[in-house]
Motif scaffolding. Structure first.
Motif, PDB file in Angstrom:
ATOM      1  N   ARG A  18      -7.203   7.712 -19.978  1.00 48.97           N
ATOM      2  CA  ARG A  18      -8.228   7.051 -20.779  1.00 48.97           C
ATOM      3  C   ARG A  18      -9.392   6.617 -19.897  1.00 48.97           C
ATOM      4  O   ARG A  18     -10.559   6.818 -20.239  1.00 48.97           O
ATOM      5  CB  ARG A  18      -7.645   5.836 -21.503  1.00 48.97           C
ATOM      6  N   ALA A  19      -9.089   6.046 -18.756  1.00 46.91           N
ATOM      7  CA  ALA A  19     -10.136   5.599 -17.840  1.00 46.91           C
ATOM      8  C   ALA A  19     -10.962   6.780 -17.325  1.00 46.91           C
ATOM      9  O   ALA A  19     -12.189   6.677 -17.212  1.00 46.91           O
ATOM     10  CB  ALA A  19      -9.519   4.833 -16.673  1.00 46.91           C
ATOM     11  N   ALA A  20     -10.320   7.883 -17.030  1.00 47.34           N
ATOM     12  CA  ALA A  20     -11.035   9.077 -16.561  1.00 47.34           C
ATOM     13  C   ALA A  20     -11.990   9.588 -17.642  1.00 47.34           C
ATOM     14  O   ALA A  20     -13.133   9.948 -17.351  1.00 47.34           O
ATOM     15  CB  ALA A  20     -10.047  10.163 -16.153  1.00 47.34           C
ATOM     16  N   LYS A  21     -11.537   9.599 -18.888  1.00 44.99           N
ATOM     17  CA  LYS A  21     -12.404  10.038 -19.991  1.00 44.99           C
ATOM     18  C   LYS A  21     -13.583   9.086 -20.167  1.00 44.99           C
ATOM     19  O   LYS A  21     -14.704   9.513 -20.452  1.00 44.99           O
ATOM     20  CB  LYS A  21     -11.598  10.128 -21.284  1.00 44.99           C
ATOM     21  N   GLN A  22     -13.334   7.807 -19.991  1.00 47.57           N
ATOM     22  CA  GLN A  22     -14.395   6.817 -20.124  1.00 47.57           C
ATOM     23  C   GLN A  22     -15.448   7.000 -19.021  1.00 47.57           C
ATOM     24  O   GLN A  22     -16.654   6.881 -19.273  1.00 47.57           O
ATOM     25  CB  GLN A  22     -13.822   5.410 -20.075  1.00 47.57           C
ATOM     26  N   ILE A  23     -15.013   7.320 -17.824  1.00 44.97           N
ATOM     27  CA  ILE A  23     -15.945   7.568 -16.720  1.00 44.97           C
ATOM     28  C   ILE A  23     -16.815   8.781 -17.023  1.00 44.97           C
ATOM     29  O   ILE A  23     -18.035   8.748 -16.844  1.00 44.97           O
ATOM     30  CB  ILE A  23     -15.185   7.737 -15.390  1.00 44.97           C
ATOM     31  N   VAL A  24     -16.207   9.855 -17.497  1.00 48.66           N
ATOM     32  CA  VAL A  24     -16.964  11.066 -17.842  1.00 48.66           C
ATOM     33  C   VAL A  24     -17.980  10.756 -18.934  1.00 48.66           C
ATOM     34  O   VAL A  24     -19.154  11.138 -18.838  1.00 48.66           O
ATOM     35  CB  VAL A  24     -16.009  12.207 -18.274  1.00 48.66           C
TER      36      VAL A  24
END
Length: 66
Positions: A13-19
Motif C-alpha cells: 500500500r505504501a509503495a502504491k501511495q509513493i507512486v
C-alpha cells in the motif's frame, strides 16, 4: 501468523501511495508549466499561474478549478 501478511500488505500500500504521489507531483508540474505558457501568450491570468504554483507547493490547498 497474521503479522507478516499484514506487514506485506502495508508495504504494498505504501509503495502504491509513493507512486501515486510522484505521478500527482508530475501532473502538477505540467499544469504549472501549461498555466505559465498560457500566461505568456495572453490567454491565462496571473491568478491562474499563482493557483497552479500554490497547488504544487501546498497540495492540501489545491482545489480543482476550471
Amino acid at each position: 501468523m497474521l503479522c507478516v501478511p499484514l506487514a506485506i500488505n502495508e508495504l504494498e500500500r505504501a509503495a502504491k501511495q509513493i507512486v501515486t504521489s510522484c505521478q500527482t507531483r508530475e501532473f502538477r508540474e505540467l499544469s504549472l508549466q501549461a498555466e505559465e505558457d498560457r500566461f505568456e501568450v495572453g490567454s491565462g491570468t496571473a491568478w491562474d499561474v499563482a493557483q497552479a504554483q500554490r497547488c504544487l507547493c501546498k497540495p492540501s490547498e489545491c482545489k480543482i478549478w476550471n
